[in-house]
Design a protein around this motif. Sequence first.
Motif, PDB file in Angstrom:
ATOM      1  N   THR A   1      34.521  35.153  44.652  1.00 21.69           N
ATOM      2  CA  THR A   1      35.466  35.835  45.560  1.00 21.69           C
ATOM      3  C   THR A   1      36.866  35.247  45.380  1.00 21.69           C
ATOM      4  OG1 THR A   1      33.683  36.200  47.130  1.00 21.69           O
ATOM      5  CG2 THR A   1      35.930  36.349  48.004  1.00 21.69           C
ATOM      6  N   ARG A   2      36.938  33.915  45.305  1.00 18.04           N
ATOM      7  CA  ARG A   2      38.243  33.265  45.099  1.00 18.04           C
ATOM      8  C   ARG A   2      38.831  33.630  43.741  1.00 18.04           C
ATOM      9  NH1 ARG A   2      40.176  29.578  48.602  1.00 18.04           N
ATOM     10  NH2 ARG A   2      38.717  28.901  50.206  1.00 18.04           N
ATOM     11  N   LEU A   3      37.991  33.683  42.724  1.00 22.80           N
ATOM     12  CA  LEU A   3      38.506  34.035  41.386  1.00 22.80           C
ATOM     13  C   LEU A   3      38.998  35.479  41.352  1.00 22.80           C
ATOM     14  CD1 LEU A   3      36.000  32.209  39.015  1.00 22.80           C
ATOM     15  CD2 LEU A   3      38.480  31.858  39.104  1.00 22.80           C
ATOM     16  N   LEU A   4      38.291  36.364  42.039  1.00 30.05           N
ATOM     17  CA  LEU A   4      38.737  37.768  42.073  1.00 30.05           C
ATOM     18  C   LEU A   4      40.099  37.871  42.781  1.00 30.05           C
ATOM     19  CD1 LEU A   4      35.332  39.514  42.886  1.00 30.05           C
ATOM     20  CD2 LEU A   4      36.562  39.578  40.703  1.00 30.05           C
ATOM     21  N   LYS A   5      40.252  37.122  43.859  1.00 30.40           N
ATOM     22  CA  LYS A   5      41.553  37.111  44.550  1.00 30.40           C
ATOM     23  C   LYS A   5      42.648  36.558  43.634  1.00 30.40           C
ATOM     24  CE  LYS A   5      39.926  36.593  49.324  1.00 30.40           C
ATOM     25  NZ  LYS A   5      39.895  35.688  50.489  1.00 30.40           N
ATOM     26  N   TYR A   6      42.271  35.537  42.876  1.00 36.61           N
ATOM     27  CA  TYR A   6      43.224  34.948  41.923  1.00 36.61           C
ATOM     28  C   TYR A   6      43.639  35.997  40.891  1.00 36.61           C
ATOM     29  CZ  TYR A   6      45.251  31.473  38.782  1.00 36.61           C
ATOM     30  OH  TYR A   6      46.124  30.754  37.996  1.00 36.61           O
ATOM     31  N   ALA A   7      42.652  36.785  40.416  1.00 35.42           N
ATOM     32  CA  ALA A   7      42.960  37.845  39.432  1.00 35.42           C
ATOM     33  C   ALA A   7      43.908  38.881  40.045  1.00 35.42           C
ATOM     34  CB  ALA A   7      41.666  38.512  38.974  1.00 35.42           C
ATOM     35  N   PHE A   8      43.700  39.204  41.318  1.00 37.15           N
ATOM     36  CA  PHE A   8      44.600  40.164  41.974  1.00 37.15           C
ATOM     37  C   PHE A   8      46.023  39.593  42.066  1.00 37.15           C
ATOM     38  CE2 PHE A   8      40.711  41.818  44.515  1.00 37.15           C
ATOM     39  CZ  PHE A   8      40.381  42.697  43.496  1.00 37.15           C
ATOM     40  N   CYS A   9      46.119  38.308  42.414  1.00 38.65           N
ATOM     41  CA  CYS A   9      47.450  37.651  42.506  1.00 38.65           C
ATOM     42  C   CYS A   9      48.128  37.658  41.142  1.00 38.65           C
ATOM     43  CB  CYS A   9      47.316  36.204  42.959  1.00 38.65           C
ATOM     44  SG  CYS A   9      46.818  36.027  44.644  1.00 38.65           S
ATOM     45  N   TYR A  10      47.338  37.329  40.118  1.00 40.37           N
ATOM     46  CA  TYR A  10      47.868  37.289  38.751  1.00 40.37           C
ATOM     47  C   TYR A  10      48.362  38.681  38.345  1.00 40.37           C
ATOM     48  CZ  TYR A  10      47.978  36.674  33.688  1.00 40.37           C
ATOM     49  OH  TYR A  10      48.385  36.634  32.377  1.00 40.37           O
TER      50      TYR A  10
ATOM     51  N   GLY B   1      33.959  45.711  34.350  1.00 41.01           N
ATOM     52  CA  GLY B   1      32.758  46.464  33.942  1.00 41.01           C
ATOM     53  C   GLY B   1      31.533  45.631  34.216  1.00 41.01           C
ATOM     54  N   THR B   2      30.484  46.266  34.718  1.00 44.05           N
ATOM     55  CA  THR B   2      29.253  45.524  34.948  1.00 44.05           C
ATOM     56  C   THR B   2      28.038  46.435  34.752  1.00 44.05           C
ATOM     57  OG1 THR B   2      28.229  43.879  36.395  1.00 44.05           O
ATOM     58  CG2 THR B   2      29.023  45.872  37.467  1.00 44.05           C
ATOM     59  N   GLY B   3      26.871  45.807  34.641  1.00 47.08           N
ATOM     60  CA  GLY B   3      25.658  46.581  34.412  1.00 47.08           C
ATOM     61  C   GLY B   3      25.282  47.413  35.631  1.00 47.08           C
ATOM     62  N   SER B   4      24.686  48.553  35.365  1.00 39.24           N
ATOM     63  CA  SER B   4      24.257  49.416  36.487  1.00 39.24           C
ATOM     64  C   SER B   4      23.118  48.771  37.277  1.00 39.24           C
ATOM     65  CB  SER B   4      23.813  50.781  35.962  1.00 39.24           C
ATOM     66  OG  SER B   4      22.710  50.605  35.101  1.00 39.24           O
ATOM     67  N   THR B   5      22.480  47.742  36.669  1.00 40.07           N
ATOM     68  CA  THR B   5      21.375  47.050  37.344  1.00 40.07           C
ATOM     69  C   THR B   5      21.842  45.742  38.010  1.00 40.07           C
ATOM     70  OG1 THR B   5      20.893  45.989  35.219  1.00 40.07           O
ATOM     71  CG2 THR B   5      19.616  47.953  35.776  1.00 40.07           C
ATOM     72  N   SER B   6      23.152  45.473  37.967  1.00 45.18           N
ATOM     73  CA  SER B   6      23.697  44.204  38.489  1.00 45.18           C
ATOM     74  C   SER B   6      24.060  44.374  39.963  1.00 45.18           C
ATOM     75  CB  SER B   6      24.930  43.803  37.682  1.00 45.18           C
ATOM     76  OG  SER B   6      24.639  43.747  36.310  1.00 45.18           O
ATOM     77  N   PHE B   7      23.035  44.330  40.817  1.00 48.02           N
ATOM     78  CA  PHE B   7      23.248  44.699  42.215  1.00 48.02           C
ATOM     79  C   PHE B   7      24.164  43.737  42.965  1.00 48.02           C
ATOM     80  CE2 PHE B   7      18.760  46.365  41.469  1.00 48.02           C
ATOM     81  CZ  PHE B   7      19.242  47.566  40.976  1.00 48.02           C
ATOM     82  N   LYS B   8      23.979  42.421  42.713  1.00 49.12           N
ATOM     83  CA  LYS B   8      24.826  41.446  43.410  1.00 49.12           C
ATOM     84  C   LYS B   8      26.282  41.660  43.020  1.00 49.12           C
ATOM     85  CE  LYS B   8      25.927  36.545  43.706  1.00 49.12           C
ATOM     86  NZ  LYS B   8      25.627  35.169  43.283  1.00 49.12           N
TER      87      LYS B   8
ATOM     88  N   TYR C   1      31.873  43.274  43.963  1.00 49.72           N
ATOM     89  CA  TYR C   1      33.090  43.940  43.479  1.00 49.72           C
ATOM     90  C   TYR C   1      33.536  45.028  44.461  1.00 49.72           C
ATOM     91  CZ  TYR C   1      31.641  41.606  39.125  1.00 49.72           C
ATOM     92  OH  TYR C   1      31.248  40.675  38.196  1.00 49.72           O
ATOM     93  N   GLN C   2      32.567  45.773  45.000  1.00 47.52           N
ATOM     94  CA  GLN C   2      32.951  46.834  45.950  1.00 47.52           C
ATOM     95  C   GLN C   2      33.438  46.236  47.266  1.00 47.52           C
ATOM     96  OE1 GLN C   2      30.494  50.692  45.386  1.00 47.52           O
ATOM     97  NE2 GLN C   2      29.216  49.022  44.637  1.00 47.52           N
ATOM     98  N   LYS C   3      32.841  45.104  47.655  1.00 48.08           N
ATOM     99  CA  LYS C   3      33.313  44.418  48.868  1.00 48.08           C
ATOM    100  C   LYS C   3      34.775  43.985  48.691  1.00 48.08           C
ATOM    101  CE  LYS C   3      32.557  40.228  51.432  1.00 48.08           C
ATOM    102  NZ  LYS C   3      31.987  38.898  51.332  1.00 48.08           N
ATOM    103  N   MET C   4      35.122  43.633  47.455  1.00 44.73           N
ATOM    104  CA  MET C   4      36.480  43.167  47.170  1.00 44.73           C
ATOM    105  C   MET C   4      37.453  44.321  46.863  1.00 44.73           C
ATOM    106  SD  MET C   4      36.520  39.989  47.620  1.00 44.73           S
ATOM    107  CE  MET C   4      38.086  39.556  46.864  1.00 44.73           C
TER     108      MET C   4
END
Length: 173
Positions: free
Chosen positions: A90-99, A111-118, A123-126
Amino acid sequence: MSNDHNQIKGKKHFEIKQVEKITDEHWKLLLLADPSKDLVERYLQSGKTFEFRKNTKLAAIMVLKEVSQFKLEIKNIAVDPAFENQGIATRLLKYAFCYAKKHQYQQVLIGTGSTSFKQLYLYQKMGFRISHVKRDFFVKNYKYPIHENGLLLRDMLVLVADLTELKNDYYKG
Ligand code: ACO
């Protein structure tokens, strides 16, 4: 921006910084997110790699790559299993948004696998939303079949976060 020093609960120290030299320790993490060494090597050359250290220990990695003038892609994000579910991705995703904001990108892709539920939950939460499907991406680009959550992984889902639509607190790092 290249350094993000912080305290978690006043005691635990973490740092996000860009790395130039990829070590074996980094490779272990990179291959957790993407088992194709060939594909990873390709985007490492053109992308920027960031590491996350918690109390000096390497805990996670992220690779960002420009897709076009206004689009940045997170090519790889991986957290050491010993550090999972502590909010590090979550912190890294926020960092990517800041960047992305700092460098005038308008959208961040992942991009992620269609079977990658977590991953899809996170990603959708973010704020990422599904943009399109790369059908049979994993069948065509990987040497061996990948099974995840009891399913054969075939398709890649590409998700996009539009920076203008994200919550302000996602830019706080
Ligand atoms: N299903 C749904 N949600 C789950 C599951 C599950 N099985 N397990 C945990 N979660 C939730 C957690 O509760 C948490 O949500 P919350 O904050 O609402 O409680 C969230 O998922 C995890 O958030 P973080 O703790 O920020 O994520 P973490 O630091 O654990 O990292 C990551 C997530 C990167 C997916 C990590 O598990 C990992 O490295 N996995 C292996 C490599 C990988 O798959 N990387 C991504 C590939 S795609 C790419 O690289 C572009």
